[in-house]
Scaffold this motif. Sequence first.
Motif, short mmCIF file in Angstrom:
data_model
loop_
_atom_site.label_atom_id
_atom_site.label_comp_id
_atom_site.label_asym_id
_atom_site.label_seq_id
_atom_site.Cartn_x
_atom_site.Cartn_y
_atom_site.Cartn_z
N ASP A 93 0.87 -1.18 0.00
CA ASP A 93 0.00 0.00 0.00
C ASP A 93 0.91 1.24 0.00
O ASP A 93 1.66 1.45 0.95
CB ASP A 93 -0.87 -0.02 1.26
N PHE A 143 0.40 4.16 0.65
CA PHE A 143 0.10 5.18 1.66
C PHE A 143 0.44 4.71 3.08
O PHE A 143 0.16 5.41 4.03
CB PHE A 143 -1.38 5.59 1.56
N ALA A 182 1.54 10.41 -1.28
CA ALA A 182 1.64 9.16 -0.51
C ALA A 182 2.76 9.23 0.53
O ALA A 182 2.57 8.82 1.69
CB ALA A 182 1.87 7.98 -1.46
N THR A 190 2.02 11.46 3.51
CA THR A 190 1.00 10.81 4.35
C THR A 190 1.65 9.76 5.24
O THR A 190 1.38 9.68 6.45
CB THR A 190 -0.07 10.14 3.45
N GLN A 191 2.56 8.96 4.66
CA GLN A 191 3.24 7.93 5.46
C GLN A 191 4.04 8.56 6.60
O GLN A 191 3.98 8.12 7.75
CB GLN A 191 4.19 7.12 4.57
#
Length: 321
Positions: free
Chosen positions: A27, A29, A81, A84-85
């Motif tokens: 994933d 994200f 992404a 966000t991580q």
Amino acid sequence: MPATTARGQSADDRRIRALRPPKPYVDPFVAHGTAIDEERRPNGGVERALTIFLAGAECPFTCSFCDLWKWTTNEPTPVGALPTQVERVLTSLSQPLPARLKLYNASNFFDRRAVPLEDLPRIASLAAPFTGVTVESHVSTIGPSAVAFAQQLPGKLEVAVGLETVHPHAAAKLNKRLDLARFDGVARFLMENDIDLRVFVLLGAPYVPVAESVAWTVRSVEYAVERGAAVVCIIPVRGGNGEMERLQSLGKFTPPTLSHLEDALDECARFTDSVVTVDLWDVERLPACASCRAARIARLGRMNLSGRAAPRVSCEVCGTS
Ligand code: SF4
Ligand SMILES: [Zn+2]
């Protein structure tokens, strides 16, 4: 089907990729791991470092020993992404934050397919509380964009690169396409721009005769030290990607042992201009005596932090001393 590389695939690339086990779903994200460790720095101090193992686009290189592709996507990293991580990890941590942030994306931080240009200001802003920020990259993707990113950070940038081995034949067989002259030029370029250099060196590189394995690791560490590396980390090669098993069956790869790792760090204790450490992540898989393994790993951990030689562990079971 594996990711398409930026340069197209050579016969070696295709063979290495074909031998890989299936890639798990990733994933883009969600970071696939974090770690907080204490690390020695060249000034003698010890700092806490947070490593975030980021999910993102696969590296276009196909090094024979690499298993980082497991943590990557075949598609380019979506814009947004990575911030966000990072944000999710940072908000889950209690204060005070560690001094250093290591953003390891299993690829090349300055490859725009892996780290979109649009995300750099947000990543820099999230990294603002840290006095040191480490990212990783193949030398071929280090240039002015590294300097531009360093200028966005309040803290100091450090770039981690894999030198792997200076054994000429083994280096050529790694399929890394690393040119030593290019490595030297990048080391100078980073120094001129006040960016720290961290270097990864392999222990047990395939095609290095096992009897010479430790000596070539020490020689490779020395090469990095002489080029001004702040930190040199010795990483034991591990199997599991298919290609290493093929090489092992041909007698070209012998998995390193815990004793080899101890020998390498002991010999590197003489290098005092750089911090030289051994990577203890997953060290439990290295072949060793069950009776003294824990004490020997603990000794390596202490040496990583102190930088000083320490007496070897003696063991009546295996006769180690
Ligand atoms: S350059 Fe690094 S991430 Fe890319 S294949 Fe080689 S070892 Fe793996
Ligand atoms: Zn023992």
